[in-house]
Design a protein around this motif. Structure first.
Motif, PDB file in Angstrom:
ATOM      1  N   LEU A   1       0.828  -1.211   0.000  1.00 44.37           N
ATOM      2  CA  LEU A   1       0.000   0.000   0.000  1.00 44.37           C
ATOM      3  C   LEU A   1       0.863   1.261   0.000  1.00 44.37           C
ATOM      4  O   LEU A   1       0.557   2.245  -0.691  1.00 44.37           O
ATOM      5  CB  LEU A   1      -0.947  -0.006   1.200  1.00 44.37           C
ATOM      6  N   GLU A   2       1.933   1.262   0.783  1.00 45.30           N
ATOM      7  CA  GLU A   2       2.846   2.410   0.766  1.00 45.30           C
ATOM      8  C   GLU A   2       3.482   2.560  -0.607  1.00 45.30           C
ATOM      9  O   GLU A   2       3.664   3.675  -1.106  1.00 45.30           O
ATOM     10  CB  GLU A   2       3.922   2.248   1.840  1.00 45.30           C
ATOM     11  N   LEU A   3       3.826   1.432  -1.216  1.00 43.84           N
ATOM     12  CA  LEU A   3       4.402   1.437  -2.559  1.00 43.84           C
ATOM     13  C   LEU A   3       3.421   2.048  -3.563  1.00 43.84           C
ATOM     14  O   LEU A   3       3.800   2.898  -4.386  1.00 43.84           O
ATOM     15  CB  LEU A   3       4.749   0.004  -2.960  1.00 43.84           C
ATOM     16  N   LEU A   4       2.154   1.652  -3.492  1.00 41.91           N
ATOM     17  CA  LEU A   4       1.149   2.132  -4.433  1.00 41.91           C
ATOM     18  C   LEU A   4       0.884   3.626  -4.270  1.00 41.91           C
ATOM     19  O   LEU A   4       0.458   4.297  -5.220  1.00 41.91           O
ATOM     20  CB  LEU A   4      -0.158   1.349  -4.267  1.00 41.91           C
TER      21      LEU A   4
ATOM     22  N   GLY B   1      17.945  -3.895   6.476  1.00 41.32           N
ATOM     23  CA  GLY B   1      16.566  -3.437   6.453  1.00 41.32           C
ATOM     24  C   GLY B   1      16.208  -2.637   7.693  1.00 41.32           C
ATOM     25  O   GLY B   1      15.544  -1.595   7.613  1.00 41.32           O
ATOM     26  N   SER B   2      16.668  -3.106   8.854  1.00 43.51           N
ATOM     27  CA  SER B   2      16.411  -2.384  10.104  1.00 43.51           C
ATOM     28  C   SER B   2      17.076  -1.016  10.091  1.00 43.51           C
ATOM     29  O   SER B   2      16.489  -0.021  10.555  1.00 43.51           O
ATOM     30  CB  SER B   2      16.926  -3.194  11.294  1.00 43.51           C
ATOM     31  N   ILE B   3      18.283  -0.938   9.556  1.00 41.37           N
ATOM     32  CA  ILE B   3      19.008   0.334   9.502  1.00 41.37           C
ATOM     33  C   ILE B   3      18.296   1.320   8.573  1.00 41.37           C
ATOM     34  O   ILE B   3      18.229   2.525   8.854  1.00 41.37           O
ATOM     35  CB  ILE B   3      20.469   0.103   9.077  1.00 41.37           C
ATOM     36  N   ILE B   4      17.739   0.836   7.469  1.00 35.68           N
ATOM     37  CA  ILE B   4      16.973   1.709   6.577  1.00 35.68           C
ATOM     38  C   ILE B   4      15.769   2.283   7.322  1.00 35.68           C
ATOM     39  O   ILE B   4      15.462   3.480   7.228  1.00 35.68           O
ATOM     40  CB  ILE B   4      16.504   0.932   5.325  1.00 35.68           C
TER      41      ILE B   4
ATOM     42  N   TRP C   1      13.239   6.838  10.436  1.00 40.10           N
ATOM     43  CA  TRP C   1      12.686   7.332  11.708  1.00 40.10           C
ATOM     44  C   TRP C   1      13.363   8.636  12.130  1.00 40.10           C
ATOM     45  O   TRP C   1      12.700   9.553  12.617  1.00 40.10           O
ATOM     46  CB  TRP C   1      12.860   6.267  12.785  1.00 40.10           C
ATOM     47  N   TYR C   2      14.680   8.711  11.929  1.00 40.78           N
ATOM     48  CA  TYR C   2      15.437   9.885  12.357  1.00 40.78           C
ATOM     49  C   TYR C   2      15.621  10.928  11.252  1.00 40.78           C
ATOM     50  O   TYR C   2      16.384  11.880  11.405  1.00 40.78           O
ATOM     51  CB  TYR C   2      16.790   9.459  12.927  1.00 40.78           C
ATOM     52  N   GLY C   3      14.921  10.749  10.148  1.00 38.06           N
ATOM     53  CA  GLY C   3      14.960  11.753   9.092  1.00 38.06           C
ATOM     54  C   GLY C   3      16.244  11.756   8.287  1.00 38.06           C
ATOM     55  O   GLY C   3      16.562  12.754   7.633  1.00 38.06           O
ATOM     56  N   ILE C   4      16.987  10.651   8.315  1.00 37.21           N
ATOM     57  CA  ILE C   4      18.224  10.543   7.528  1.00 37.21           C
ATOM     58  C   ILE C   4      17.859  10.039   6.140  1.00 37.21           C
ATOM     59  O   ILE C   4      17.284   8.957   5.993  1.00 37.21           O
ATOM     60  CB  ILE C   4      19.228   9.606   8.226  1.00 37.21           C
ATOM     61  N   LYS C   5      18.187  10.801   5.123  1.00 39.04           N
ATOM     62  CA  LYS C   5      17.725  10.519   3.764  1.00 39.04           C
ATOM     63  C   LYS C   5      18.701   9.700   2.927  1.00 39.04           C
ATOM     64  O   LYS C   5      18.329   9.180   1.873  1.00 39.04           O
ATOM     65  CB  LYS C   5      17.433  11.833   3.028  1.00 39.04           C
ATOM     66  N   HIS C   6      19.958   9.604   3.373  1.00 37.97           N
ATOM     67  CA  HIS C   6      20.972   8.946   2.543  1.00 37.97           C
ATOM     68  C   HIS C   6      21.763   7.907   3.331  1.00 37.97           C
ATOM     69  O   HIS C   6      22.201   8.174   4.461  1.00 37.97           O
ATOM     70  CB  HIS C   6      21.945   9.984   1.977  1.00 37.97           C
ATOM     71  N   ILE C   7      21.942   6.737   2.730  1.00 34.68           N
ATOM     72  CA  ILE C   7      22.803   5.687   3.268  1.00 34.68           C
ATOM     73  C   ILE C   7      23.776   5.288   2.171  1.00 34.68           C
ATOM     74  O   ILE C   7      23.361   4.923   1.063  1.00 34.68           O
ATOM     75  CB  ILE C   7      22.009   4.446   3.720  1.00 34.68           C
ATOM     76  N   ILE C   8      25.063   5.367   2.471  1.00 35.72           N
ATOM     77  CA  ILE C   8      26.096   4.963   1.511  1.00 35.72           C
ATOM     78  C   ILE C   8      26.642   3.610   1.954  1.00 35.72           C
ATOM     79  O   ILE C   8      27.065   3.441   3.103  1.00 35.72           O
ATOM     80  CB  ILE C   8      27.227   5.996   1.440  1.00 35.72           C
ATOM     81  N   CYS C   9      26.634   2.652   1.050  1.00 39.13           N
ATOM     82  CA  CYS C   9      27.040   1.282   1.368  1.00 39.13           C
ATOM     83  C   CYS C   9      28.300   0.891   0.614  1.00 39.13           C
ATOM     84  O   CYS C   9      28.470   1.253  -0.557  1.00 39.13           O
ATOM     85  CB  CYS C   9      25.931   0.295   0.985  1.00 39.13           C
ATOM     86  N   SER C  10      29.151   0.130   1.270  1.00 35.05           N
ATOM     87  CA  SER C  10      30.278  -0.474   0.554  1.00 35.05           C
ATOM     88  C   SER C  10      29.724  -1.484  -0.444  1.00 35.05           C
ATOM     89  O   SER C  10      28.600  -1.986  -0.290  1.00 35.05           O
ATOM     90  CB  SER C  10      31.207  -1.172   1.546  1.00 35.05           C
ATOM     91  N   GLY C  11      30.512  -1.789  -1.452  1.00 33.84           N
ATOM     92  CA  GLY C  11      30.052  -2.691  -2.499  1.00 33.84           C
ATOM     93  C   GLY C  11      29.686  -4.073  -2.013  1.00 33.84           C
ATOM     94  O   GLY C  11      28.871  -4.759  -2.636  1.00 33.84           O
ATOM     95  N   ASP C  12      30.263  -4.505  -0.883  1.00 34.33           N
ATOM     96  CA  ASP C  12      29.982  -5.840  -0.364  1.00 34.33           C
ATOM     97  C   ASP C  12      28.929  -5.843   0.745  1.00 34.33           C
ATOM     98  O   ASP C  12      28.730  -6.858   1.409  1.00 34.33           O
ATOM     99  CB  ASP C  12      31.267  -6.515   0.129  1.00 34.33           C
TER     100      ASP C  12
ATOM    101  N   LYS D   1      10.256  -2.405   5.905  1.00 40.28           N
ATOM    102  CA  LYS D   1       8.854  -2.009   5.751  1.00 40.28           C
ATOM    103  C   LYS D   1       8.771  -1.032   4.572  1.00 40.28           C
ATOM    104  O   LYS D   1       9.356  -1.269   3.542  1.00 40.28           O
ATOM    105  CB  LYS D   1       8.320  -1.407   7.047  1.00 40.28           C
ATOM    106  N   GLY D   2       8.059   0.077   4.720  1.00 41.12           N
ATOM    107  CA  GLY D   2       7.957   1.019   3.612  1.00 41.12           C
ATOM    108  C   GLY D   2       9.067   2.044   3.578  1.00 41.12           C
ATOM    109  O   GLY D   2       9.113   2.892   2.678  1.00 41.12           O
ATOM    110  N   SER D   3      10.013   1.959   4.521  1.00 39.46           N
ATOM    111  CA  SER D   3      11.064   2.983   4.613  1.00 39.46           C
ATOM    112  C   SER D   3      12.006   2.981   3.415  1.00 39.46           C
ATOM    113  O   SER D   3      12.649   3.996   3.135  1.00 39.46           O
ATOM    114  CB  SER D   3      11.864   2.799   5.909  1.00 39.46           C
TER     115      SER D   3
END
Length: 256
Positions: free
Chosen positions: A34-37, A119-122, A127-138, A152-154
């Motif tokens: 539903l969030e996706l739609l 997924g939990s970190i996303i 929740w804390y309004g952080i818009k960007h997550i940079i991940c290492s390639g692995d 979830k829908g985050s």
């Protein structure tokens, strides 16, 4: 019914190689779908129970392909042990390269292998309004079904980028924009931290080995969560939540 063609595709999208090939991933469950739609993400196909389609007829009206199926069919092709609602096949969006235009909190993940943790970190970032997550390639693939389920829908509201972290921080070192905080077992207590500005990179390390030496050389401030008991360590998702909570509280003292 879900056709053999779509069943094969949905099962295939549970593997990273096939997601990369098809440039699609799956979203399962009523709330997430539903969030996706309600978002602007491109849904290529929706498979849903009669109840879901009747209750959300307006939300699905403009989709290119909608097929009614049973809850048993959703379970057979998907990853959930129960699903009496829906499963969507979604196009992976194109994202521009990460750029930092002003100081803000950015999470950086150094080899976070567990999809559930990612997924939990996303979700924590959202929740804390952080818009960007940079991940290492692995780091785990952000479109892994376990990541999507845990987020979830985050996942719709937080941008993830995969790139070489040493290259990222080498560029930051040439033209410093904001500090780079690294989570360590030994470091300055997050409770006593004085911030030079409201924003920075928050680096979280691998579940077993912590931040790699290659990334660690760029850390400008080592921080830690003080322990009051005898546990050896914290789950990386829990640690991320505690650090984000303290940094946001310190940087926004008047936030209610």
């Amino acid at each position: 019914m879900i056709s053999q063609k779509w069943s094969k595709l949905i099962r295939g999208l549970q593997q990273k190689k096939q997601r990369k090939l098809e440039q699609c991933f799956i979203v399962e469950g009523e709330k997430a779908v539903l969030e996706l739609l309600a978002s602007t993400w491109q849904v290529k196909a929706l498979f849903a129970t009669e109840r879901f389609l009747q209750q959300h007829a307006k939300a699905v009206a403009s989709l290119p392909l909608v097929e009614q199926c049973t809850a048993d069919e959703l379970v057979k092709v998907g990853t959930f042990s129960t699903n009496d609602a829906a499963l969507a096949v979604v196009a992976i969006p194109e994202r521009p390269a990460f750029t930092l235009t002003q100081p803000e909190w950015v999470l950086v993940l150094d080899t976070i292998n567990d999809p559930g943790n990612l997924g939990s970190i996303i979700r924590i970032a959202d929740w804390y309004g952080i818009k960007h997550i940079i991940c290492s390639g692995d780091t785990a693939d952000s479109y892994n079904p376990k990541v999507i389920a845990a987020a979830k829908g985050s996942f719709l509201r937080v941008n993830l980028y995969y790139q070489d972290l040493t290259e990222l921080f080498a560029k930051q070192q040439q033209r410093p924009v904001q500090p780079i905080y690294g989570a360590y077992l030994g470091g300055e207590s997050i409770h006593n931290l004085a911030l030079s500005q409201a924003g920075g990179f928050i680096v979280m390390g691998n579940e077993a080995n912590g931040i790699s030496p290659e990334v660690g050389q760029y850390i400008t401030k080592k921080i830690t969560i003080p322990a009051y008991g005898s546990a050896e360590s914290l789950n990386v998702g829990i640690a991320t939540a505690i650090i984000c909570d303290n940094l946001c509280r310190i940087s926004q003292p008047n936030q209610v």
